[in-house]
Design a protein around this motif. Structure first.
Motif, PDB file in Angstrom:
ATOM      1  N   LYS A  27       0.814  -1.209   0.000  1.00 11.30           N
ATOM      2  CA  LYS A  27       0.000   0.000   0.000  1.00 11.30           C
ATOM      3  C   LYS A  27       0.851   1.263   0.000  1.00 11.30           C
ATOM      4  N   HIS A  66      -9.805   4.526  -2.934  1.00 10.69           N
ATOM      5  CA  HIS A  66      -8.917   3.366  -2.837  1.00 10.69           C
ATOM      6  C   HIS A  66      -8.757   2.770  -4.233  1.00 10.69           C
ATOM      7  N   VAL A  67      -7.538   2.804  -4.762  1.00  8.02           N
ATOM      8  CA  VAL A  67      -7.255   2.360  -6.135  1.00  8.02           C
ATOM      9  C   VAL A  67      -6.420   1.086  -6.112  1.00  8.02           C
ATOM     10  N   ALA A  68      -6.828   0.105  -6.894  1.00  8.54           N
ATOM     11  CA  ALA A  68      -6.017  -1.093  -7.126  1.00  8.54           C
ATOM     12  C   ALA A  68      -5.160  -0.854  -8.367  1.00  8.54           C
ATOM     13  N   CYS A 124      -5.363   9.611  -3.051  1.00 10.82           N
ATOM     14  CA  CYS A 124      -5.761   8.210  -3.192  1.00 10.82           C
ATOM     15  C   CYS A 124      -4.930   7.314  -2.283  1.00 10.82           C
ATOM     16  N   THR A 163      -3.266   0.472  -3.571  1.00  6.86           N
ATOM     17  CA  THR A 163      -2.776  -0.874  -3.298  1.00  6.86           C
ATOM     18  C   THR A 163      -2.213  -1.429  -4.605  1.00  6.86           C
ATOM     19  N   ILE A 166     -10.192  -8.129  -6.667  1.00  3.06           N
ATOM     20  CA  ILE A 166     -10.321  -6.675  -6.801  1.00  3.06           C
ATOM     21  C   ILE A 166     -11.788  -6.263  -6.771  1.00  3.06           C
ATOM     22  N   TYR A 170     -12.646  -1.525  -3.507  1.00  4.53           N
ATOM     23  CA  TYR A 170     -11.880  -0.512  -4.244  1.00  4.53           C
ATOM     24  C   TYR A 170     -12.835   0.443  -4.955  1.00  4.53           C
ATOM     25  N   ASP A 171     -12.354   1.664  -5.164  1.00 10.25           N
ATOM     26  CA  ASP A 171     -13.138   2.669  -5.884  1.00 10.25           C
ATOM     27  C   ASP A 171     -12.775   2.736  -7.361  1.00 10.25           C
TER      28      ASP A 171
END
Length: 358
Positions: free
Chosen positions: A163, A170-172, A191, A194, A205, A210-211
């Motif tokens: 992270k 929250h971005v993957a 942001c 991760t 995911i 996540y957003d």
């Protein structure tokens, strides 16, 4: 010490060795950037490739660790006309020669980089060898021609998720060979990121709170990544906001059953103009890729071209019509390079905000 650059078409260039004394076979490309050699050396998209710098003097400001795009270099070899052995910069940690020795990267200087560039432009990207050893040309040409850039995404991706930053979104970030500045641009905009390995299942995911999803740059032939494309197809169908860069842009196209093809000598440099199809405005971009989406393979009911390359008309960006997905072939996070298109990260934040509040 003498060094030799041997291209698969039989051209041989004699120069002087610098960096590591190591023999390497790789694909050779040229880069037209005047600065940013540290960023080029550490860009994972160059895994499997050696870089010929067209600007004649390289190394004059040394190497600063803060400029690295990854923890270590991924370039296989480095070709320059003239190496500056002494760097002059208050930020530098060491000179370029020592940095390449430390990271086991061979280089050759004192060769005609203009002539090498012209050969690649005329005949296309080709394999080659950097060596300090005596050689039998027929024997080494067989070895050089047999080389293939393979399995490089797996070589570049992270081993486990980690992270970075904190914030409202929250971005993957899928790491196919991600440059550090992608995550930095997201963190800078509030942001939590991760970073996940390239093989991460889509279900993790989609069910992971996540957003949004970011698909990173990376090396090699996109069509090689069959299993990754299957997971991206599932991500695309999830309805989550997705922004993809470079290899990620190509993989998203493959996930929609579009096709990719290899360019003759690729786009590698910090001076490539791209045109926004909506506004007609031209931006200067940094690029590093050998493959592009085939325009005649695009289903116009699924996606439309967003950016095109002003020089050759190739596709530089896509918008997916019924999905919350935008992709670009160039690098909006570019460093060192133009910042013209950094606003695209702001657009991604808006995409996530709209989805979150829907």
């Amino acid at each position: 010490m003498k060094a030799y650059l041997i291209l698969e078409d039989g051209h041989v260039f004699e120069g002087v060795s610098f960096g590591a004394e190591k023999e390497v076979i790789s694909e050779f490309v040229f880069n037209t950037s005047m600065t940013g050699y540290t960023e080029i050396l550490t860009d994972p998209s160059y895994a499997g490739q050696s870089v010929v710098m067209t600007y004649p003097l390289i190394g004059n400001y040394g190497v600063s660790y803060k400029d690295q795009e990854a923890a270590h270099p991924f370039v296989e070899g480095f070709v320059v006309h003239e190496l500056s052995r002494l760097g002059s910069n208050f930020r530098m940690n060491m000179n370029l020669n020592d940095y390449m020795i430390e990271n086991n990267i061979p280089g050759i200087q004192g060769v005609d980089t203009r002539a090498i560039t012209k050969i690649i432009r005329q005949h296309g990207c080709m394999n080659g060898m950097i060596t300090t050893q005596k050689y039998n040309l027929d024997e080494v040409l067989d070895k050089i021609k047999a080389f293939k850039v393979e399995g490089v995404v797996q070589r570049c991706t992270c081993d486990a998720p980690y992270k970075l930053g904190k914030g409202d979104f929250h971005v993957a970030l899928y790491d196919f060979g991600a440059k550090r500045n992608i995550a930095k641009e997201l963190v800078k905009r509030g942001c939590e990121v991760t970073v996940v390995p390239a093989s991460t299942p889509a279900s993790e995911i989609i069910n992971g709170n996540y957003d949004g999803i970011m698909l990173s740059n990376g090396p090699g032939d996109p069509a090689e990544n069959v299993e990754i494309v299957k997971e991206i197809k599932e991500l695309a169908a999830s309805g989550m906001p997705i922004f993809a860069i470079c290899l990620g842009h190509q993989l998203m196209a493959l996930a929609h059953d579009f096709k990719t093809e290899k360019l003759k000598f690729g786009h590698h440099g910090a001076n490539h103009p791209v045109r926004d199809a909506h506004t007609g405005r031209v931006y200067i971009s940094t690029q590093n890729h050998n493959y592009v989406i085939k325009e005649d393979s695009i289903d116009p009911e699924v996606a439309k071209v967003w950016f095109t390359n002003v020089n050759d008309g190739t596709i530089e960006g896509m918008e997916y019509i019924n999905e919350n997905i935008r992709t670009v072939q160039f690098h909006p996070e570019a460093s060192a390079g133009p910042h013209d298109t950094a606003y695209l990260f702001d657009e991604f934040i808006k995409m996530m905000g709209g989805h979150k509040n829907a």
